[in-house]
Write a protein that holds these residues in place. Sequence first.
Motif, PDB file in Angstrom:
ATOM      1  N   ILE A 147      44.867   8.492   6.211  1.00  0.00           N
ATOM      2  CA  ILE A 147      45.714   9.279   6.434  1.00  0.00           C
ATOM      3  C   ILE A 147      46.661   9.840   4.976  1.00  0.00           C
ATOM      4  O   ILE A 147      47.124  10.776   5.044  1.00  0.00           O
ATOM      5  N   LEU A 148      46.261   9.109   3.878  1.00  0.00           N
ATOM      6  CA  LEU A 148      46.560   9.681   2.582  1.00  0.00           C
ATOM      7  C   LEU A 148      45.804  10.940   2.075  1.00  0.00           C
ATOM      8  O   LEU A 148      46.175  11.549   1.185  1.00  0.00           O
ATOM      9  N   ARG A 149      44.786  11.044   2.562  1.00  0.00           N
ATOM     10  CA  ARG A 149      43.977  12.154   2.392  1.00  0.00           C
ATOM     11  C   ARG A 149      44.679  13.588   2.214  1.00  0.00           C
ATOM     12  O   ARG A 149      44.119  14.612   1.210  1.00  0.00           O
ATOM     13  N   SER A 150      45.511  13.710   3.309  1.00  0.00           N
ATOM     14  CA  SER A 150      46.207  14.982   3.235  1.00  0.00           C
ATOM     15  C   SER A 150      47.097  15.118   1.938  1.00  0.00           C
ATOM     16  O   SER A 150      47.522  16.283   1.797  1.00  0.00           O
ATOM     17  N   VAL A 151      47.526  13.863   1.451  1.00  0.00           N
ATOM     18  CA  VAL A 151      48.493  13.986   0.089  1.00  0.00           C
ATOM     19  C   VAL A 151      47.938  13.466  -0.878  1.00  0.00           C
ATOM     20  O   VAL A 151      48.620  13.059  -2.072  1.00  0.00           O
ATOM     21  N   GLU A 152      46.583  13.523  -1.019  1.00  0.00           N
ATOM     22  CA  GLU A 152      45.881  12.997  -2.319  1.00  0.00           C
ATOM     23  C   GLU A 152      46.224  14.127  -3.632  1.00  0.00           C
ATOM     24  O   GLU A 152      46.169  15.286  -3.414  1.00  0.00           O
ATOM     25  N   ASN A 229      55.216   8.112  10.272  1.00  0.00           N
ATOM     26  CA  ASN A 229      53.877   8.963   9.393  1.00  0.00           C
ATOM     27  C   ASN A 229      54.030   8.732   7.777  1.00  0.00           C
ATOM     28  O   ASN A 229      54.742   9.435   7.079  1.00  0.00           O
ATOM     29  N   MET A 230      53.430   7.786   7.384  1.00  0.00           N
ATOM     30  CA  MET A 230      53.543   7.238   5.969  1.00  0.00           C
ATOM     31  C   MET A 230      53.254   8.470   5.073  1.00  0.00           C
ATOM     32  O   MET A 230      53.895   8.845   3.951  1.00  0.00           O
ATOM     33  N   ALA A 231      52.084   9.199   5.097  1.00  0.00           N
ATOM     34  CA  ALA A 231      51.522  10.419   4.428  1.00  0.00           C
ATOM     35  C   ALA A 231      52.764  11.403   4.260  1.00  0.00           C
ATOM     36  O   ALA A 231      53.020  11.831   3.493  1.00  0.00           O
ATOM     37  N   GLU A 232      53.418  11.794   5.360  1.00  0.00           N
ATOM     38  CA  GLU A 232      54.451  12.746   5.684  1.00  0.00           C
ATOM     39  C   GLU A 232      55.494  12.448   4.838  1.00  0.00           C
ATOM     40  O   GLU A 232      56.281  13.144   4.028  1.00  0.00           O
ATOM     41  N   VAL A 233      56.036  10.783   4.892  1.00  0.00           N
ATOM     42  CA  VAL A 233      57.144  10.662   4.184  1.00  0.00           C
ATOM     43  C   VAL A 233      56.910  10.462   2.325  1.00  0.00           C
ATOM     44  O   VAL A 233      57.836  11.151   2.028  1.00  0.00           O
ATOM     45  N   TYR A 234      55.749   9.994   2.296  1.00  0.00           N
ATOM     46  CA  TYR A 234      55.410   9.978   0.710  1.00  0.00           C
ATOM     47  C   TYR A 234      55.321  11.548   0.127  1.00  0.00           C
ATOM     48  O   TYR A 234      55.497  11.647  -1.053  1.00  0.00           O
ATOM     49  N   ALA A 235      55.010  12.403   0.857  1.00  0.00           N
ATOM     50  CA  ALA A 235      54.464  13.674   0.571  1.00  0.00           C
ATOM     51  C   ALA A 235      55.830  14.455  -0.245  1.00  0.00           C
ATOM     52  O   ALA A 235      55.944  15.403  -1.042  1.00  0.00           O
TER      53      ALA A 235
END
Length: 351
Positions: A147-152, A229-235
């Motif tokens: 799921i982190l690929r979108s915010v790599e 959504n972890m990726a959404e938060v970290y983005a």
Amino acid sequence: MIPIENTKKKTVAFYIARTDGKGSYPAKRASVLAKDIAKEVNVLFIVGENSPSPPDGFKSITIGRKANLIQTLTLIRPDLLIRDTGPTVSEEVEKIRNIVPSLLHFDDFGDGKNQADFVFQTLLEETIEEHAEHIIIDRQLFIADPILRSVEKSGLRKTAPGPLPHLVISFGEEDEGNLTYRALRHVSQLQIPLKVTVLVGECYPHDVSTLRMMALGRRNTVVQQPPYNMAEVYATADVVLCASGYMPYEVAVMGIPCVVLSQNDFELGLAFPKEQHGFVHLGLGRKVKQSNLLNAIMEPLLHEPLRKRSIERQLSLGLGNGKDKIVETIHYLLEHPKRGAGGKALSDMLH
């Protein structure tokens, strides 16, 4: 108990257990590997008392009250056991060698690692100290959560923090020392506008209502419990505050200024989340001074060169793509088992 299909496919068994400092990452890693190899082999998850739930779509066998891991392995006879359970014991692993042809361990700091066929240590940093050839110390073996690929490498695309910078506090699945509470209490003393998102882990054992009461006392502060959504938060994060286990590796995949606190002495000894890799490590969380923590959070928000340097150092490590090398090792161990059926060394069988 689910029987294994009677096919010519070989069987890979995963045995994962929650241990201090590892959080949910071992389960994520196992899921990624299982999905990758599932077409070529039968995949089975062994579920013990401290095991996370197996990924959807995979067979599992639960260790019963009257059974242990060795008895379970004797029943299912896998061709390869992939184990991620924290430190192992030499005597137990020696017995498992008599049952399973090949053993692959992850981040095993016990004496049982000496009996495994391969040990991948992703939490350690390579040193000049000698270690056995079968122990591979390499941070490049880290596998990023899909799921982190979108915010790599998202840090490269982020501009300087705006008038309401975003701090994300995340101390993993369990947060044994309740650093979430300690950090939020300190951050609540900041007198500048700051958006704060607290991510509570799935197995957080402390009182969440206490966190929510603190959040009510400060504007733009929210406490989130799973699912999120972890990726959404970290983005949207400008700074991340986390423990020093696997989380800094995930942060380094994204490139976000990061302040690290250790949960325990084991985490304190890990060499990865340090300044040369783009992190600010403040030591044991239970001993951190409020002034030191607040200064570390504010520095990348106020000093653009420092923020950029942190991001560049993290992203220069090129982490997150360790899957292929690990899968290659899995197939090697299946094609070239270290021992034959019944655990006897192949070299002995040839004589």
